[in-house]
Design a protein around this motif. Structure first.
Motif, PDB file in Angstrom:
ATOM      1  N   ILE A  11       0.834  -1.207   0.000  1.00  0.00           N
ATOM      2  CA  ILE A  11       0.000   0.000   0.000  1.00  0.00           C
ATOM      3  C   ILE A  11       0.866   1.253   0.000  1.00  0.00           C
ATOM      4  O   ILE A  11       0.540   2.248  -0.640  1.00  0.00           O
ATOM      5  CB  ILE A  11      -0.965  -0.012   1.205  1.00  0.00           C
ATOM      6  CG1 ILE A  11      -2.063  -1.043   0.962  1.00  0.00           C
ATOM      7  CG2 ILE A  11      -1.573   1.358   1.446  1.00  0.00           C
ATOM      8  CD1 ILE A  11      -2.968  -1.279   2.147  1.00  0.00           C
ATOM      9  N   ILE A  14       1.956   3.011  -3.344  1.00  0.00           N
ATOM     10  CA  ILE A  14       0.959   3.624  -4.218  1.00  0.00           C
ATOM     11  C   ILE A  14       0.910   5.137  -3.999  1.00  0.00           C
ATOM     12  O   ILE A  14       0.941   5.610  -2.871  1.00  0.00           O
ATOM     13  CB  ILE A  14      -0.438   3.007  -3.958  1.00  0.00           C
ATOM     14  CG1 ILE A  14      -0.422   1.524  -4.293  1.00  0.00           C
ATOM     15  CG2 ILE A  14      -1.515   3.725  -4.755  1.00  0.00           C
ATOM     16  CD1 ILE A  14      -1.689   0.797  -3.903  1.00  0.00           C
ATOM     17  N   TRP A  15       0.842   5.894  -5.096  1.00  0.00           N
ATOM     18  CA  TRP A  15       0.676   7.341  -5.048  1.00  0.00           C
ATOM     19  C   TRP A  15      -0.676   7.682  -5.673  1.00  0.00           C
ATOM     20  O   TRP A  15      -1.092   7.054  -6.643  1.00  0.00           O
ATOM     21  CB  TRP A  15       1.804   8.029  -5.806  1.00  0.00           C
ATOM     22  CG  TRP A  15       3.089   7.948  -5.057  1.00  0.00           C
ATOM     23  CD1 TRP A  15       3.894   6.862  -4.958  1.00  0.00           C
ATOM     24  CD2 TRP A  15       3.690   8.970  -4.274  1.00  0.00           C
ATOM     25  NE1 TRP A  15       4.975   7.150  -4.160  1.00  0.00           N
ATOM     26  CE2 TRP A  15       4.876   8.437  -3.736  1.00  0.00           C
ATOM     27  CE3 TRP A  15       3.347  10.281  -3.998  1.00  0.00           C
ATOM     28  CZ2 TRP A  15       5.712   9.187  -2.919  1.00  0.00           C
ATOM     29  CZ3 TRP A  15       4.193  11.018  -3.188  1.00  0.00           C
ATOM     30  CH2 TRP A  15       5.349  10.478  -2.658  1.00  0.00           C
ATOM     31  N   ILE A  16      -1.348   8.682  -5.133  1.00  0.00           N
ATOM     32  CA  ILE A  16      -2.684   9.081  -5.563  1.00  0.00           C
ATOM     33  C   ILE A  16      -2.618  10.469  -6.197  1.00  0.00           C
ATOM     34  O   ILE A  16      -1.991  11.382  -5.651  1.00  0.00           O
ATOM     35  CB  ILE A  16      -3.653   9.108  -4.355  1.00  0.00           C
ATOM     36  CG1 ILE A  16      -3.651   7.789  -3.608  1.00  0.00           C
ATOM     37  CG2 ILE A  16      -5.057   9.472  -4.800  1.00  0.00           C
ATOM     38  CD1 ILE A  16      -4.167   6.611  -4.373  1.00  0.00           C
ATOM     39  N   LYS A  21      -7.790  11.406  -8.532  1.00  0.00           N
ATOM     40  CA  LYS A  21      -7.782  10.308  -7.548  1.00  0.00           C
ATOM     41  C   LYS A  21      -7.363   8.960  -8.121  1.00  0.00           C
ATOM     42  O   LYS A  21      -7.673   7.926  -7.557  1.00  0.00           O
ATOM     43  CB  LYS A  21      -9.145  10.153  -6.865  1.00  0.00           C
ATOM     44  CG  LYS A  21      -9.793  11.420  -6.367  1.00  0.00           C
ATOM     45  CD  LYS A  21      -9.003  12.074  -5.268  1.00  0.00           C
ATOM     46  CE  LYS A  21      -9.743  13.218  -4.629  1.00  0.00           C
ATOM     47  NZ  LYS A  21      -9.695  14.466  -5.336  1.00  0.00           N
ATOM     48  N   ARG A  23      -4.809   5.841  -9.033  1.00  0.00           N
ATOM     49  CA  ARG A  23      -3.656   5.212  -8.393  1.00  0.00           C
ATOM     50  C   ARG A  23      -2.490   5.185  -9.375  1.00  0.00           C
ATOM     51  O   ARG A  23      -2.671   4.899 -10.546  1.00  0.00           O
ATOM     52  CB  ARG A  23      -3.988   3.794  -7.973  1.00  0.00           C
ATOM     53  CG  ARG A  23      -5.015   3.733  -6.888  1.00  0.00           C
ATOM     54  CD  ARG A  23      -5.338   2.303  -6.578  1.00  0.00           C
ATOM     55  NE  ARG A  23      -6.287   2.222  -5.477  1.00  0.00           N
ATOM     56  CZ  ARG A  23      -6.338   1.225  -4.627  1.00  0.00           C
ATOM     57  NH1 ARG A  23      -5.532   0.199  -4.758  1.00  0.00           N
ATOM     58  NH2 ARG A  23      -7.209   1.227  -3.645  1.00  0.00           N
ATOM     59  N   LYS A  42      -0.408   7.331  -0.666  1.00  0.00           N
ATOM     60  CA  LYS A  42      -1.652   6.788  -0.133  1.00  0.00           C
ATOM     61  C   LYS A  42      -1.605   6.836   1.386  1.00  0.00           C
ATOM     62  O   LYS A  42      -0.567   6.578   1.990  1.00  0.00           O
ATOM     63  CB  LYS A  42      -1.853   5.351  -0.604  1.00  0.00           C
ATOM     64  CG  LYS A  42      -3.179   4.769  -0.180  1.00  0.00           C
ATOM     65  CD  LYS A  42      -3.529   3.578  -1.009  1.00  0.00           C
ATOM     66  CE  LYS A  42      -4.808   2.937  -0.556  1.00  0.00           C
ATOM     67  NZ  LYS A  42      -5.976   3.734  -0.853  1.00  0.00           N
ATOM     68  N   LYS A  43      -2.727   7.167   2.006  1.00  0.00           N
ATOM     69  CA  LYS A  43      -2.781   7.258   3.461  1.00  0.00           C
ATOM     70  C   LYS A  43      -2.517   5.897   4.078  1.00  0.00           C
ATOM     71  O   LYS A  43      -3.062   4.886   3.659  1.00  0.00           O
ATOM     72  CB  LYS A  43      -4.138   7.796   3.905  1.00  0.00           C
ATOM     73  CG  LYS A  43      -4.328   9.237   3.503  1.00  0.00           C
ATOM     74  CD  LYS A  43      -5.665   9.764   3.927  1.00  0.00           C
ATOM     75  CE  LYS A  43      -5.802  11.201   3.462  1.00  0.00           C
ATOM     76  NZ  LYS A  43      -7.156  11.689   3.575  1.00  0.00           N
TER      77      LYS A  43
END
Length: 50
Positions: A11, A14-16, A21, A23, A42-43
């Motif tokens: 997780i 991953i960059w948003i 929005k 991925r 990503k949070k």
């Protein structure tokens, strides 16, 4: 973090996109979908209900 360390590691790669929005892969310079240059990671913390 969650229960599974391996899942948390994936997780975090991953960059948003801040615009659409989408991925994106880690290390991306711009969004693969719209071309926007501003990405966020990503949070890592899950939202919990109060």
């Amino acid at each position: 973090m969650g229960k599974f360390a391996l899942a948390d590691a994936e997780i975090s790669k991953i960059w948003i996109c801040r615009r659409c929005k989408a991925r994106n892969k880690a290390g991306s310079e711009k969004c693969r979908k719209c071309g926007y240059a501003y990405l966020r990671p990503k949070k890592k913390e899950l939202k919990t209900k109060k």
